[in-house]
Design a protein around this motif. Structure first.
Motif, short mmCIF file in Angstrom:
data_model
loop_
_atom_site.label_atom_id
_atom_site.label_comp_id
_atom_site.label_asym_id
_atom_site.label_seq_id
_atom_site.Cartn_x
_atom_site.Cartn_y
_atom_site.Cartn_z
N GLU A 251 0.84 -1.19 0.00
CA GLU A 251 0.00 0.00 0.00
C GLU A 251 0.88 1.24 0.00
O GLU A 251 1.99 1.23 0.52
CB GLU A 251 -0.89 0.03 1.24
CG GLU A 251 -1.92 -1.08 1.32
CD GLU A 251 -2.74 -0.97 2.60
OE1 GLU A 251 -3.07 0.19 2.99
OE2 GLU A 251 -3.04 -2.00 3.20
N LEU A 252 0.36 2.33 -0.56
CA LEU A 252 1.09 3.60 -0.54
C LEU A 252 0.90 4.32 0.79
O LEU A 252 -0.14 4.19 1.44
CB LEU A 252 0.62 4.49 -1.69
CG LEU A 252 1.03 4.05 -3.09
CD1 LEU A 252 0.32 4.88 -4.15
CD2 LEU A 252 2.55 4.16 -3.28
N LEU A 253 1.90 5.08 1.18
CA LEU A 253 1.86 5.83 2.43
C LEU A 253 0.87 6.99 2.35
O LEU A 253 0.70 7.61 1.29
CB LEU A 253 3.25 6.40 2.75
CG LEU A 253 4.38 5.38 2.99
CD1 LEU A 253 5.70 6.12 3.09
CD2 LEU A 253 4.12 4.58 4.26
N THR A 254 0.25 7.29 3.46
CA THR A 254 -0.56 8.49 3.58
C THR A 254 0.36 9.69 3.82
O THR A 254 1.57 9.52 4.05
CB THR A 254 -1.54 8.38 4.75
OG1 THR A 254 -0.78 8.29 5.97
CG2 THR A 254 -2.42 7.14 4.61
N GLU A 255 -0.19 10.89 3.79
CA GLU A 255 0.63 12.08 4.06
C GLU A 255 1.28 12.00 5.43
O GLU A 255 2.48 12.26 5.58
CB GLU A 255 -0.24 13.34 3.97
CG GLU A 255 0.53 14.61 4.32
CD GLU A 255 -0.29 15.88 4.18
OE1 GLU A 255 0.21 16.95 4.56
OE2 GLU A 255 -1.44 15.79 3.69
N THR A 320 0.78 22.26 -3.75
CA THR A 320 -0.26 21.39 -3.19
C THR A 320 0.25 19.98 -2.92
O THR A 320 -0.51 19.12 -2.48
CB THR A 320 -1.46 21.32 -4.16
OG1 THR A 320 -1.02 20.91 -5.46
CG2 THR A 320 -2.14 22.68 -4.26
N ASP A 321 1.53 19.75 -3.18
CA ASP A 321 2.17 18.44 -2.99
C ASP A 321 2.75 18.40 -1.58
O ASP A 321 3.62 19.21 -1.23
CB ASP A 321 3.27 18.27 -4.03
CG ASP A 321 3.86 16.86 -4.06
OD1 ASP A 321 3.88 16.19 -3.00
OD2 ASP A 321 4.31 16.43 -5.14
N PHE A 322 2.28 17.46 -0.75
CA PHE A 322 2.75 17.44 0.64
C PHE A 322 4.23 17.11 0.76
O PHE A 322 4.85 17.35 1.81
CB PHE A 322 1.89 16.51 1.50
CG PHE A 322 2.00 15.03 1.22
CD1 PHE A 322 3.17 14.32 1.46
CD2 PHE A 322 0.90 14.32 0.74
CE1 PHE A 322 3.25 12.95 1.23
CE2 PHE A 322 0.97 12.95 0.51
CZ PHE A 322 2.16 12.26 0.75
N LEU A 386 1.42 6.69 -13.27
CA LEU A 386 1.95 7.92 -12.70
C LEU A 386 0.88 8.64 -11.88
O LEU A 386 1.16 9.16 -10.79
CB LEU A 386 2.46 8.83 -13.81
CG LEU A 386 3.06 10.17 -13.37
CD1 LEU A 386 4.27 9.95 -12.48
CD2 LEU A 386 3.42 11.03 -14.57
N TYR A 387 -0.34 8.64 -12.38
CA TYR A 387 -1.44 9.29 -11.67
C TYR A 387 -1.72 8.59 -10.34
O TYR A 387 -1.95 9.25 -9.31
CB TYR A 387 -2.70 9.28 -12.53
CG TYR A 387 -3.92 9.83 -11.82
CD1 TYR A 387 -4.12 11.21 -11.72
CD2 TYR A 387 -4.85 8.97 -11.24
CE1 TYR A 387 -5.22 11.71 -11.05
CE2 TYR A 387 -5.96 9.47 -10.57
CZ TYR A 387 -6.14 10.84 -10.48
OH TYR A 387 -7.24 11.34 -9.80
N THR A 392 -1.81 10.66 -4.75
CA THR A 392 -1.76 10.40 -3.31
C THR A 392 -0.81 11.37 -2.61
O THR A 392 -0.88 11.53 -1.39
CB THR A 392 -1.31 8.96 -3.00
OG1 THR A 392 0.06 8.79 -3.40
CG2 THR A 392 -2.18 7.95 -3.73
N ARG A 393 0.09 11.99 -3.36
CA ARG A 393 1.03 12.97 -2.80
C ARG A 393 0.54 14.40 -3.03
O ARG A 393 0.83 15.30 -2.25
CB ARG A 393 2.40 12.84 -3.47
CG ARG A 393 3.31 11.69 -3.09
CD ARG A 393 2.74 10.39 -2.69
NE ARG A 393 3.78 9.39 -2.48
CZ ARG A 393 3.61 8.27 -1.79
NH1 ARG A 393 2.43 8.02 -1.23
NH2 ARG A 393 4.59 7.42 -1.66
N ASP A 394 -0.17 14.59 -4.12
CA ASP A 394 -0.66 15.92 -4.50
C ASP A 394 -2.12 15.79 -4.94
O ASP A 394 -2.41 15.44 -6.08
CB ASP A 394 0.20 16.47 -5.64
CG ASP A 394 -0.26 17.84 -6.11
OD1 ASP A 394 -1.19 18.40 -5.52
OD2 ASP A 394 0.33 18.35 -7.09
N PRO A 395 -3.06 16.06 -4.05
CA PRO A 395 -4.49 15.89 -4.39
C PRO A 395 -4.94 16.71 -5.58
O PRO A 395 -5.96 16.38 -6.20
CB PRO A 395 -5.20 16.35 -3.10
CG PRO A 395 -4.18 16.20 -2.02
CD PRO A 395 -2.86 16.50 -2.66
N ALA A 396 -4.19 17.77 -5.91
CA ALA A 396 -4.57 18.62 -7.04
C ALA A 396 -4.04 18.09 -8.37
O ALA A 396 -4.35 18.65 -9.43
CB ALA A 396 -4.06 20.04 -6.81
#
Length: 480
Positions: A251-255, A320-322, A386-387, A392-396
């Motif tokens: 699974e990918l990491l959350t912010e 907007t990228d955490f 890529l999306y 998941t890193r940049d909601p925008a």
């Protein structure tokens, strides 16, 4: 006071690591006949390799940049466009490219990290035949093959040329059996054939193997290794398939998880790493001592030898990228007011001495897969992969509309942002034919590292260490 504390820890580290070096000699009490019959003895040898990969002083000795595989990944990143050090101290010789020269002790960091462990892997492979049916021994042989293949890959892309177009050029010597006789350099094609064969067999043997923790290599890790190799070789369809298979169960990491500090091997993206405890830590001779800018007891935070992100790369990160939060903004940080602009706060060890080493994360496989899909003509699938990770890193972030070289460059940029400081940047620069570009208007690089090197320069290939040139009459040196 900090310097005194550091010196005391250094003395303790040196004493403890001398003992550890003696304890990890894999040939001191076990002979080949015993190995052929004993799964536990072979497992001990493999565990010895894993231990060596996170140990201090086995490659150079007395050098605090020498703490195993993680130190190699860090040194290579220091040679990239993306990272800088603020003082001419530890890692400065990699940053200014003097460490690649044969007369520098740093030129043997990569060589001495992997060749001794290849020797240990060869001992295991000599004892366990390829037709072994015992499940435990199959898993041990599979790990030995995966390690040997990966070690040769690290050596090949450090001391050899890029693969594509240089298949017949000299790479590194191949040793598949125990010997004290030095060999001549093999061609890139010969070395990569060995790497591919080792990794393909390891993937088969590791099927069904369940490791106890992420310190060991399993089938997914072996697949990831071969995906990286096929990307280097230009076998893109195969690279994409393997990268997808390798990452599929992670699974990918959350912010919140991504910004924790990358010190926990149990993180859900960690594919392979090393568990560090208070009993095995090498403190100042360690990754976090050099790269955790927030730790006042280490070199980075304590002595101001900060490791920072390149200004151009920082500016390329969306607001907007955490992931942009992993670096101090030009206006400064309220949480870490003493740190300079662009200082990394990505790597932080709240335990101070027991931060784990993460060698490989599943997120890397998204970029291997996306680049490979794009290069093999499946741009629609490449954009989707890529999306999947970028949103998941940049909601925008929205699905890319780029194509061709522009799409590939977008994939590489996102990879540089995601994996900053994790050992990919310089090897990708070399593979992709990028130039070193640090001397530009407004550059934040330090003066002793602010220079440019054209793509394809000899300086992107390490010279053979002086000790190897002196000991092996068959060795041919790389150009200066």
């Amino acid at each position: 006071m900090k310097k005194i504390i550091i010196l005391i820890f250094v003395l303790k580290v040196c004493v403890s690591c001398d003992k550890e070096f003696l304890d990890t000699d894999p040939q001191s009490t076990i002979n080949t006949d015993q190995l052929a019959k004993s799964a536990s003895s072979n497992e001990a040898l493999i565990n010895g390799i894993y231990t060596a990969l996170r140990s201090y002083g086995l490659a150079i000795g007395g050098n605090h940049e020498d703490y195993g595989h993680k130190s190699v990944l860090s040194a290579m990143d220091m040679m990239s466009n993306d990272m800088l050090t603020t003082k001419s101290s530890w890692y400065g010789s990699f940053y200014n490219y003097l460490g690649r020269q044969q007369t520098s002790v740093r030129s043997r960091l990569v060589w001495n990290t992997y060749y001794p462990q290849i020797k240990s892997a060869n001992l295991v492979l000599a004892a366990i035949p390829s037709n072994i049916t015992d499940e435990k021994l199959k898993a041990v042989r599979g790990q030995a093959l995966a390690l040997r293949g990966y070690f040769y890959f690290m050596l090949a892309r450090t001391y050899g040329p890029t693969y594509i177009g240089n298949e017949t050029k000299l790479c590194v010597p191949i040793y598949t059996e125990i010997t004290v006789v030095g060999k001549a350099r093999s061609t890139s094609n010969e070395v990569y054939t060995l790497i591919e064969n080792d990794l393909k067999e390891s993937i088969e043997l590791l099927s069904g193997f369940e490791r106890k923790n992420n310190d060991a290599i399993n089938q997914n890790v072996a697949e990831a290794f071969l995906a990286e190799v096929y990307l280097e070789m230009g076998r893109y369809a195969e690279a994409a398939t393997l990268a997808h298979s390798a990452r599929e169960s992670y699974e990918l990491l959350t912010e919140k998880e991504w910004l924790t500090g990358f010190y926990d091997i149990k993180s859900k993206e960690t594919m392979w790493g090393a568990t560090i405890t208070s009993g095995t830590t090498t403190f100042v001779a360690s990754f976090f001592a050099h790269f955790d800018n927030t730790n006042e007891d280490g070199y980075a935070g304590g002595m101001g030898i900060y490791k920072n992100i390149d200004k151009n790369l920082y500016n390329s990160i969306s607001d907007t990228d955490f992931r942009k939060k992993a670096f101090v903004a030009p206006a400064g940080s309220l949480i870490y007011p003493g740190l300079p602009a662009y200082a990394n706060i990505k790597f932080r060890d709240p335990t101070i001495t027991s931060g784990h080493y993460i060698y490989l994360r599943s997120s890397e496989m998204y970029y291997v897969e996306a680049e490979s899909l794009a290069r093999s003509g499946n741009e629609t699938a490449a954009k989707q992969v890529l999306y999947e990770i970028t949103v998941t890193r940049d909601p925008a972030y929205t699905l890319s509309t780029n194509s061709g070289t522009t799409l590939i460059n977008e994939i590489i940029l996102q990879k540089r942002i995601e994996l900053w400081g994790e050992g990919c940047a310089w090897y990708d620069m070399k593979r992709l034919g990028f130039s070193l570009t640090r001397d530009y208007p407004g550059s934040n690089h330090s003066d002793f590292g602010k220079f440019n090197i054209p793509a394809g320069s000899n300086e992107f290939i390490f010279q053979m260490p002086q000790a190897e040139m002196d000991a092996n009459p068959l060795m041919v040196q790389n150009p200066l």
